[in-house]
Design an enzyme around this catalytic site. Structure first.
Site, PDB file in Angstrom:
ATOM      1  N   CYS A  86       0.837  -1.199   0.000  1.00 48.14           N
ATOM      2  CA  CYS A  86       0.000   0.000   0.000  1.00 48.14           C
ATOM      3  C   CYS A  86       0.878   1.258   0.000  1.00 48.14           C
ATOM      4  O   CYS A  86       1.722   1.427   0.870  1.00 48.14           O
ATOM      5  CB  CYS A  86      -0.925   0.002   1.206  1.00 48.14           C
ATOM      6  SG  CYS A  86      -1.957   1.475   1.243  1.00 48.14           S
ATOM      7  N   ARG A 114      -8.045  -3.429 -11.782  1.00 55.57           N
ATOM      8  CA  ARG A 114      -8.910  -2.414 -12.394  1.00 55.57           C
ATOM      9  C   ARG A 114      -9.656  -2.944 -13.608  1.00 55.57           C
ATOM     10  O   ARG A 114     -10.774  -2.522 -13.891  1.00 55.57           O
ATOM     11  CB  ARG A 114      -8.063  -1.185 -12.749  1.00 55.57           C
ATOM     12  CG  ARG A 114      -7.636  -0.412 -11.491  1.00 55.57           C
ATOM     13  CD  ARG A 114      -6.527   0.564 -11.787  1.00 55.57           C
ATOM     14  NE  ARG A 114      -5.313  -0.131 -12.198  1.00 55.57           N
ATOM     15  CZ  ARG A 114      -4.222   0.475 -12.663  1.00 55.57           C
ATOM     16  NH1 ARG A 114      -4.226   1.788 -12.779  1.00 55.57           N
ATOM     17  NH2 ARG A 114      -3.153  -0.223 -12.996  1.00 55.57           N
TER      18      ARG A 114
HETATM   19  C1  LIG Z   1      -9.048   1.142  -5.932  1.00 52.85           C
HETATM   20  C2  LIG Z   1      -7.890   0.246  -5.632  1.00 52.85           C
HETATM   21  C3  LIG Z   1      -7.738  -0.288  -4.372  1.00 52.85           C
HETATM   22  C4  LIG Z   1      -6.669  -1.152  -4.095  1.00 52.85           C
HETATM   23  N1  LIG Z   1      -6.578  -1.728  -2.850  1.00 52.85           N
HETATM   24  C5  LIG Z   1      -5.621  -2.656  -2.606  1.00 52.85           C
HETATM   25  C6  LIG Z   1      -5.589  -3.368  -1.372  1.00 52.85           C
HETATM   26  O1  LIG Z   1      -6.442  -3.202  -0.477  1.00 52.85           O
HETATM   27  N2  LIG Z   1      -4.575  -4.263  -1.196  1.00 52.85           N
HETATM   28  C7  LIG Z   1      -3.621  -4.486  -2.147  1.00 52.85           C
HETATM   29  O2  LIG Z   1      -2.725  -5.308  -1.937  1.00 52.85           O
HETATM   30  N3  LIG Z   1      -3.649  -3.843  -3.331  1.00 52.85           N
HETATM   31  C8  LIG Z   1      -4.627  -2.953  -3.588  1.00 52.85           C
HETATM   32  N4  LIG Z   1      -4.694  -2.340  -4.808  1.00 52.85           N
HETATM   33  C9  LIG Z   1      -3.710  -2.717  -5.860  1.00 52.85           C
HETATM   34  C10 LIG Z   1      -4.264  -3.838  -6.741  1.00 52.85           C
HETATM   35  O3  LIG Z   1      -4.463  -5.017  -6.005  1.00 52.85           O
HETATM   36  C11 LIG Z   1      -3.318  -4.134  -7.920  1.00 52.85           C
HETATM   37  O4  LIG Z   1      -2.084  -4.611  -7.445  1.00 52.85           O
HETATM   38  C12 LIG Z   1      -3.069  -2.886  -8.781  1.00 52.85           C
HETATM   39  O5  LIG Z   1      -4.268  -2.176  -9.021  1.00 52.85           O
HETATM   40  C13 LIG Z   1      -2.422  -3.254 -10.122  1.00 52.85           C
HETATM   41  O6  LIG Z   1      -3.225  -4.142 -10.839  1.00 52.85           O
HETATM   42  P1  LIG Z   1      -4.250  -3.688 -12.043  1.00 52.85           P
HETATM   43  O7  LIG Z   1      -3.420  -2.942 -13.058  1.00 52.85           O
HETATM   44  O8  LIG Z   1      -4.787  -4.992 -12.532  1.00 52.85           O
HETATM   45  O9  LIG Z   1      -5.278  -2.788 -11.425  1.00 52.85           O
HETATM   46  C14 LIG Z   1      -5.719  -1.456  -5.095  1.00 52.85           C
HETATM   47  C15 LIG Z   1      -5.872  -0.909  -6.370  1.00 52.85           C
HETATM   48  C16 LIG Z   1      -6.930  -0.068  -6.649  1.00 52.85           C
HETATM   49  C17 LIG Z   1      -7.074   0.503  -8.030  1.00 52.85           C
END
Ligand SMILES: Cc1cc2nc3c(=O)[nH]c(=O)nc-3n(C[C@H](O)[C@H](O)[C@H](O)COP(=O)(O)O)c2cc1C
Length: 353
Positions: free
Chosen positions: A108, A233
């Site tokens: 985070c 996302r």
């Molecule tokens: C709105 C939002 C909330 C997220 N909350 C968390 C979380 O609680 N824990 C975590 O490990 N990653 C969190 N992430 C990161 C995602 O798990 C992921 O690693 C990141 O979005 C990249 O992947 P993507 O390109 O498929 O979105 C969050 C991402 C977004 C966009």
């Protein structure tokens, strides 16, 4: 090399039926989202990050995150914190709640979290990160996993030093989102680091970042040797992306009626889970996510966001896509209601990893 996304793999003794994992997302990964993710082909789903301090103090809202529905399994519950003892205690409660995997957030980037020594800054604090992992792994019998960023600063390679140490400390799998904490969500995930991490550890690595299609999933799996991809996302308001990624090409283009039916089902499930008041606010961002992709005209989304109750939203959706009613009926007959009714579950801070 050709990768089969429908092949199962293992985290410790937990079998994961597909090579697609639904990402933990704060403010998104409610039970309705996770159950939907499983239905559309995710082999593993994950809760959003849950504060170990909140669990320790038996914060009623935090405990709401620990409710697990029988059709979510396998499910990881993710905890965050910086005190090994408190993290171990939280992990015991997470295991007792029914999680198949305890995941720890070392990714985070949000200041509110990093200033307490938790989240992404643990990637740069090898001693503390290993102490937490050891404490948690010896506290529970389910597998313990870690999700991390590449490091704090742009260009950091700290994850490569930490990864093997976490495995020695007891991590049964690692997820890498190869952006720096500084980057937040800008630029691209550099999956050449994921490939390096895979070569350094003998546990499964899950690749997270910018996977939105089957082509991208296959590209990342082939280039990195990762055990699975994680989709975040790309699955927001778009569970059909998960189906496309696991290999159902037709599912990528749902009809308007299918979209409306799925959204109505999601609205109803979320209201059951959060209660009308919280769900009403929580759901607003989902309307744009579902109705985008050229599925409905833009002004329609604006109209839904302004409606006062979720009942009005459902009525409006059914008016816009009357054929949705029949699909919804089938959907609700097939998918059992969640066993839990949760009032007042929190929507925690945004952007946890
Ligand atoms: C709105 C939002 C909330 C997220 N909350 C968390 C979380 O609680 N824990 C975590 O490990 N990653 C969190 N992430 C990161 C995602 O798990 C992921 O690693 C990141 O979005 C990249 O992947 P993507 O390109 O498929 O979105 C969050 C991402 C977004 C966009």
């Amino acid at each position: 090399m050709s990768v089969n996304l429908r092949e199962s793999w293992w985290i410790g003794d937990v079998e994961v039926p597909t090579r697609v994992v639904l990402a933990p997302m704060a403010g998104v990964s409610v039970q309705a989202f996770r159950r939907q993710g499983r239905r559309f082909g995710a082999g593993l789903v994950c809760s959003e990050m849950v504060s170990c301090a909140g669990i320790e103090h038996r914060n009623e809202r935090t405990l709401g995150y620990l409710r697990v529905s029988s059709d979510e399994h396998p499910l990881a519950i993710q905890i965050f914190g910086s005190d090994p003892h408190a993290m171990a205690e939280a992990a015991r409660m997470v295991e007792a709640a029914g999680a198949d995997v305890v995941d720890m957030n070392f990714g985070c980037p949000v200041r509110k979290v990093t200033k307490t020594g938790a989240g992404a800054c643990l990637v740069e604090d090898v001693a503390l990160a290993c102490a937490i992992t050891e404490a948690v792994a010896s506290a529970v019998s389910v597998p313990v996993t870690v999700k991390m960023r590449r490091g704090v600063e742009n260009g950091s390679r700290a994850c490569l030093e930490l990864g093997p140490r976490l495995v020695e400390a007891g991590a049964a799998a690692l997820t890498l989102h190869p952006r720096s904490a500084k980057q937040m969500y800008t630029g691209w995930a550099d999956h050449s680091l994921t490939a390096e991490l895979v070569s350094l550890v003998d546990v499964p690595v899950i690749a997270s970042g910018d996977v939105t299609s089957r082509a991208k999933a296959l590209g990342v799996l082939e280039a990195t040797g990762a055990a699975a991809v994680m989709v975040g996302r790309g699955a927001q308001g778009n569970p059909w992306a998960l189906a496309e990624i696991v290999g159902d090409a037709e599912a990528a283009q749902p009809s308007r009626e299918e979209v409306a039916a799925e959204l109505i089902h999601f609205v109803r499930e979320t209201v059951r889970e959060l209660g009308e008041h919280r769900a009403n606010g929580f759901l607003k961002k989902f309307y744009g996510w579902y109705l985008g992709h050229g599925r409905f005209p833009k002004p329609f989304k604006q109209e839904l966001v302004q409606l006062k109750t979720t009942d009005e939203v459902v009525t409006r959706l059914l008016a816009a896509a009357p054929g949705a009613a029949e699909i919804l009926e089938r959907l609700e007959a097939d998918v059992p209601e969640s066993e839990f009714v949760l009032e007042g579950m929190p929507i925690s801070i945004y952007g946890g990893g």
